[in-house]
Design a protein around this motif. Structure first.
Motif, PDB file in Angstrom:
ATOM      1  N   PRO A  44      -7.167   3.288   8.167  1.00 43.80           N
ATOM      2  CA  PRO A  44      -6.713   4.578   8.701  1.00 43.80           C
ATOM      3  C   PRO A  44      -5.568   5.189   7.908  1.00 43.80           C
ATOM      4  CG  PRO A  44      -7.097   3.036  10.498  1.00 43.80           C
ATOM      5  CD  PRO A  44      -7.212   2.249   9.214  1.00 43.80           C
ATOM      6  N   ARG A  45      -4.683   4.332   7.357  1.00 42.91           N
ATOM      7  CA  ARG A  45      -3.579   4.868   6.542  1.00 42.91           C
ATOM      8  C   ARG A  45      -4.122   5.545   5.292  1.00 42.91           C
ATOM      9  NH1 ARG A  45      -0.515   7.649   4.738  1.00 42.91           N
ATOM     10  NH2 ARG A  45       1.539   7.224   3.804  1.00 42.91           N
ATOM     11  N   LEU A  46      -5.124   4.948   4.650  1.00 41.73           N
ATOM     12  CA  LEU A  46      -5.728   5.585   3.483  1.00 41.73           C
ATOM     13  C   LEU A  46      -6.405   6.897   3.858  1.00 41.73           C
ATOM     14  CD1 LEU A  46      -7.314   2.511   1.650  1.00 41.73           C
ATOM     15  CD2 LEU A  46      -5.240   3.753   1.021  1.00 41.73           C
ATOM     16  N   LEU A  99      -5.462   7.791  -7.031  1.00 40.42           N
ATOM     17  CA  LEU A  99      -5.175   6.387  -6.742  1.00 40.42           C
ATOM     18  C   LEU A  99      -6.451   5.640  -6.389  1.00 40.42           C
ATOM     19  CD1 LEU A  99      -3.284   3.982  -6.105  1.00 40.42           C
ATOM     20  CD2 LEU A  99      -3.027   4.943  -3.793  1.00 40.42           C
ATOM     21  N   GLN A 100      -6.692   4.525  -7.066  1.00 39.73           N
ATOM     22  CA  GLN A 100      -7.794   3.616  -6.767  1.00 39.73           C
ATOM     23  C   GLN A 100      -7.188   2.267  -6.388  1.00 39.73           C
ATOM     24  OE1 GLN A 100     -11.021   4.420  -6.820  1.00 39.73           O
ATOM     25  NE2 GLN A 100     -12.048   2.445  -6.658  1.00 39.73           N
ATOM     26  N   VAL A 101      -7.384   1.855  -5.138  1.00 42.78           N
ATOM     27  CA  VAL A 101      -6.888   0.562  -4.682  1.00 42.78           C
ATOM     28  C   VAL A 101      -7.951  -0.483  -4.996  1.00 42.78           C
ATOM     29  CG1 VAL A 101      -6.079  -0.795  -2.723  1.00 42.78           C
ATOM     30  CG2 VAL A 101      -5.512   1.649  -2.877  1.00 42.78           C
ATOM     31  N   SER A 102      -7.604  -1.431  -5.842  1.00 45.17           N
ATOM     32  CA  SER A 102      -8.578  -2.416  -6.300  1.00 45.17           C
ATOM     33  C   SER A 102      -8.885  -3.439  -5.212  1.00 45.17           C
ATOM     34  CB  SER A 102      -8.035  -3.152  -7.534  1.00 45.17           C
ATOM     35  OG  SER A 102      -7.927  -2.281  -8.627  1.00 45.17           O
ATOM     36  N   HIS A 103     -10.154  -3.854  -5.158  1.00 47.70           N
ATOM     37  CA  HIS A 103     -10.655  -4.910  -4.265  1.00 47.70           C
ATOM     38  C   HIS A 103      -9.843  -4.973  -2.971  1.00 47.70           C
ATOM     39  CE1 HIS A 103      -7.348  -6.970  -6.260  1.00 47.70           C
ATOM     40  NE2 HIS A 103      -8.060  -7.160  -7.371  1.00 47.70           N
ATOM     41  N   HIS A 104      -9.871  -3.869  -2.221  1.00 55.76           N
ATOM     42  CA  HIS A 104      -9.000  -3.797  -1.041  1.00 55.76           C
ATOM     43  C   HIS A 104      -9.339  -4.914  -0.067  1.00 55.76           C
ATOM     44  CE1 HIS A 104      -6.245  -2.538   1.880  1.00 55.76           C
ATOM     45  NE2 HIS A 104      -7.108  -1.968   2.689  1.00 55.76           N
ATOM     46  N   ARG A 110      -5.485  10.606   2.428  1.00 54.61           N
ATOM     47  CA  ARG A 110      -6.482  11.486   1.805  1.00 54.61           C
ATOM     48  C   ARG A 110      -6.514  12.847   2.501  1.00 54.61           C
ATOM     49  NH1 ARG A 110      -9.994  10.949  -2.192  1.00 54.61           N
ATOM     50  NH2 ARG A 110     -11.781  12.339  -2.205  1.00 54.61           N
ATOM     51  N   ALA A 111      -6.409  12.833   3.814  1.00 59.05           N
ATOM     52  CA  ALA A 111      -6.374  14.094   4.560  1.00 59.05           C
ATOM     53  C   ALA A 111      -5.139  14.913   4.193  1.00 59.05           C
ATOM     54  CB  ALA A 111      -6.399  13.816   6.061  1.00 59.05           C
ATOM     55  N   ASP A 112      -4.065  14.225   3.777  1.00 54.93           N
ATOM     56  CA  ASP A 112      -2.841  14.911   3.379  1.00 54.93           C
ATOM     57  C   ASP A 112      -2.854  15.341   1.909  1.00 54.93           C
ATOM     58  OD1 ASP A 112      -1.782  14.632   5.909  1.00 54.93           O
ATOM     59  OD2 ASP A 112      -0.670  12.801   5.432  1.00 54.93           O
ATOM     60  N   GLY A 113      -3.965  15.109   1.225  1.00 55.02           N
ATOM     61  CA  GLY A 113      -4.096  15.600  -0.139  1.00 55.02           C
ATOM     62  C   GLY A 113      -3.961  14.568  -1.231  1.00 55.02           C
ATOM     63  N   VAL A 114      -3.785  13.293  -0.875  1.00 54.33           N
ATOM     64  CA  VAL A 114      -3.720  12.250  -1.898  1.00 54.33           C
ATOM     65  C   VAL A 114      -5.145  11.840  -2.260  1.00 54.33           C
ATOM     66  CG1 VAL A 114      -2.866   9.958  -2.489  1.00 54.33           C
ATOM     67  CG2 VAL A 114      -1.539  11.420  -0.944  1.00 54.33           C
ATOM     68  N   LEU A 155       0.834  -1.203   0.000  1.00 52.56           N
ATOM     69  CA  LEU A 155       0.000   0.000   0.000  1.00 52.56           C
ATOM     70  C   LEU A 155       0.875   1.261   0.000  1.00 52.56           C
ATOM     71  CD1 LEU A 155      -2.876   1.069   0.089  1.00 52.56           C
ATOM     72  CD2 LEU A 155      -2.769   0.971   2.584  1.00 52.56           C
ATOM     73  N   GLU A 156       1.980   1.227   0.732  1.00 54.99           N
ATOM     74  CA  GLU A 156       2.884   2.376   0.726  1.00 54.99           C
ATOM     75  C   GLU A 156       3.460   2.610  -0.662  1.00 54.99           C
ATOM     76  OE1 GLU A 156       3.295   4.617   3.013  1.00 54.99           O
ATOM     77  OE2 GLU A 156       2.002   3.546   4.428  1.00 54.99           O
ATOM     78  N   GLU A 157       3.788   1.532  -1.378  1.00 59.48           N
ATOM     79  CA  GLU A 157       4.278   1.693  -2.744  1.00 59.48           C
ATOM     80  C   GLU A 157       3.231   2.390  -3.615  1.00 59.48           C
ATOM     81  OE1 GLU A 157       6.172  -0.946  -6.400  1.00 59.48           O
ATOM     82  OE2 GLU A 157       4.465  -1.752  -5.287  1.00 59.48           O
ATOM     83  N   ALA A 158       1.969   1.962  -3.491  1.00 59.15           N
ATOM     84  CA  ALA A 158       0.905   2.574  -4.295  1.00 59.15           C
ATOM     85  C   ALA A 158       0.741   4.051  -3.972  1.00 59.15           C
ATOM     86  CB  ALA A 158      -0.407   1.826  -4.068  1.00 59.15           C
ATOM     87  N   LEU A 159       0.793   4.394  -2.693  1.00 57.90           N
ATOM     88  CA  LEU A 159       0.675   5.804  -2.299  1.00 57.90           C
ATOM     89  C   LEU A 159       1.860   6.617  -2.816  1.00 57.90           C
ATOM     90  CD1 LEU A 159      -0.639   5.258   1.334  1.00 57.90           C
ATOM     91  CD2 LEU A 159      -1.929   6.288  -0.547  1.00 57.90           C
ATOM     92  N   ASP A 160       3.037   6.017  -2.775  1.00 53.38           N
ATOM     93  CA  ASP A 160       4.231   6.695  -3.299  1.00 53.38           C
ATOM     94  C   ASP A 160       4.079   6.969  -4.791  1.00 53.38           C
ATOM     95  OD1 ASP A 160       7.028   7.593  -3.216  1.00 53.38           O
ATOM     96  OD2 ASP A 160       7.457   5.746  -4.310  1.00 53.38           O
ATOM     97  N   ILE A 161       3.566   6.008  -5.532  1.00 55.13           N
ATOM     98  CA  ILE A 161       3.344   6.192  -6.968  1.00 55.13           C
ATOM     99  C   ILE A 161       2.359   7.328  -7.212  1.00 55.13           C
ATOM    100  CG2 ILE A 161       2.338   5.107  -9.025  1.00 55.13           C
ATOM    101  CD1 ILE A 161       3.525   2.423  -7.900  1.00 55.13           C
TER     102      ILE A 161
END
Length: 531
Positions: free
Chosen positions: A271-273, A250-255, A277-281, A236-242
């Motif tokens: 909570p990480r997501l 960013l759309q995380v598939s079938h979480h 989102r609160a940080d602007g992602v 998940l961190e890799e996806a957020l970094d991308i």
């Protein structure tokens, strides 16, 4: 004025998340008209929706239905109509890095074999671009609308084949150019499937470069994470970094957080997501309402087994020492590999589709191997060889509390992740939306009706740029579903996976009645959507 259609007496659940309200609506020229009370009205057809909910047609944001209307031999009608009969009017395909386009001419023969095994519906010709994808969709079989993402795995194979190496600078430029062209032509975004070959061969930098192209078009990066099990948080961190580095939504598939080492991790991933989102992602996710997933059987094997594509895979499975190495890797693990079987066991893996050996469909791998007195790895390799690689499985790898947490997250929307192949497909292909409304919404009380509908309509329409869809308002496209919120429920099971839901009465696609009194009509009004 005489309208094409009037739906009267119903309770509007308009897709915005607003409380339901009583109102009549009309359809004229394929568009919605909200009717003012007390005005005289006439229509070619009137649907009495008294006591029922009227909602926008549901949008399935995650399907693998790309080939249903593109193969030469039509699949069984029940397979193609299953989404429509649960109220879906729009499907988004091209997920998990697998789409029917794009590819360079010299790579299409190799890619065609990969697509044959992936979609399991017969020979498929990969297209050069989005225009080729649209042209291949047979309008006589399009019961629903379809949009498509650009699958990174297809894009990569379509430029550089199935080599487990980084692209050179020319190959990366070619991939970016093909992606840019497809997005310009109306593809809905970029998807990755980072557990599948060849997508799993890509480093983060490669994905960042491609996601940057999607960001220029204002379209999302949609990802099946590199690991949804023991390393789900790192994935998940890799996806957020991308997303941060590329600027793409960013759309995380079938979480999910699957396998015994991943159970309960949604207490941290969600909570990480929310913090991101609160940080602007701009991050959201989708979810299906089941504790089992479905994929191809060869995805259960270590990545080196599938290097070079399907032909190389089949040539490798009979080699001396190969099966012993597979057994050792499943037991010990391989760095960077999700290892579904090592996280659960062959007793959790069932066969969904094996067209040449239908007698094994619906049975678990561990039981099938035991009945033959064989080791499960030997049984799996023999089955893949006998089926020319074309085996689909169902993996019972999740826990109910994790599913419930993702369903109720304000960041989630609904997607079936349907894999429509003959055999015994996962019941999510026929039951997802009714299950959310009936079981989780009404019976379990997890979601108010307006929230559940918003997750199926307005939220996905906004995420994927489906203008004037997913809401009931003047001028919106006339895709509608009429259902009884007191009785709607899924009936599809693992034993009988295509049974349609109860309590769903009418579906309208592009202003045309496609389901009446729970039964499909002859209408085929679906189109290829470009965004």
């Amino acid at each position: 004025m005489t309208y094409d259609l009037i739906v009267r007496g119903g309770t509007l659940v308009d897709g915005t998340g607003a409380p339901p309200r009583e109102a009549d609506i009309a359809v004229s020229g394929g568009r919605i008209v909200l009717l003012r009370p007390g005005r005289p009205r006439r229509a070619a057809e009137v649907i009495d929706a008294t006591g029922r909910a009227v909602a926008p047609g549901f949008i399935d944001v995650h399907t693998h239905s790309d080939a249903l209307a593109a193969v030469a031999d039509p699949p069984p009608a029940a397979l193609g109509l299953a989404p429509l009969l649960q109220g879906v009017t729009t499907e988004i395909a091209g997920n998990c890095g697998i789409s029917l386009f794009p590819a360079l001419p010299e790579r299409r023969a190799e890619l065609a074999e990969h697509l044959r095994v992936t979609f399991g519906l017969g020979p498929l010709a990969p297209g050069a671009d989005m225009d080729a994808f649209a042209a291949a969709q047979d309008p006589a079989r399009r019961a629903t609308h379809i949009a498509s993402l650009v699958g990174h795995g297809t894009l990569r194979a379509g430029v550089m084949g199935f080599d487990a190496r980084p692209p050179d600078s020319g190959e990366l430029r070619a991939m970016c150019a093909l992606l840019d062209r497809a997005l310009t032509e109306g593809a809905a975004g970029l998807s990755t499937g980072l557990i599948y070959p060849p997508g799993g061969y890509a480093a983060t930098e490669e994905i960042v470069a491609l996601a940057t192209v999607a960001a220029r078009h204002g379209k999302p990066y949609v990802t099946h994470l590199r690991d949804e099990m023991s390393q789900v948080e790192a994935a998940l961190e890799e996806a957020l970094d991308i997303a941060v580095r590329s600027g793409a939504p960013l759309q995380v598939s079938h979480h999910k957080t699957a396998g015994r080492h991943g159970w309960g991790a949604t207490l941290r991933t969600l909570p990480r997501l929310e913090r991101a989102r609160a940080d602007g992602v701009d991050v959201l996710c989708d979810v299906y309402p089941y504790t089992a997933g479905s994929t191809v059987l060869h995805a259960m094997l270590p990545p080196w087994v599938t290097e070079g594509g399907i032909t190389a895979l089949l040539g490798r499975l009979g080699g001396a020492g190969v099966r012993e190495r597979i057994r050792a890797d499943i037991t010990q693990g391989v760095p960077g590999w999700e290892n579904t079987v090592g996280n659960g066991g062959w007793e959790l893996i069932g066969v969904a589709a094996a067209p040449r050996h239908q007698e094994v469909e619906g049975r678990r791998i561990a039981d099938l191997a035991a009945a033959r007195g064989a080791d499960p790895v030997d049984y799996v390799c023999d089955l893949l060889l006998a089926e020319h690689g074309e085996v689909t499985i169902i993996s019972h790898s999740m826990r109910e509390d994790d599913v419930r947490r993702v369903l109720t997250s304000p960041l989630s929307m609904i997607g079936s992740d349907g894999v429509p192949k003959p055999g015994r497909p996962h019941p999510r292909w026929a039951g997802t939306f009714a299950r959310v409304l009936g079981h989780y919404g009404r019976a379990e009380g997890l979601l108010p009706l307006e929230t559940a509908v918003h997750k199926m309509t307005g939220l996905p329409a906004r995420r994927f740029g489906l203008t004037a869809r997913g809401v009931l308002r003047d001028g919106a496209h006339a895709d509608l579903v009429v259902f009884d919120p007191a009785t709607i429920r899924d009936t599809a099971t693992f034993a009988d996976p295509l049974r349609p839901p109860e309590g769903l009465h009418t579906v309208v696609v592009a202003g045309t009645v496609a389901v009446r009194d729970g039964h499909p009509t002859a209408a085929r009004a679906g189109t290829v959507l470009r965004v």
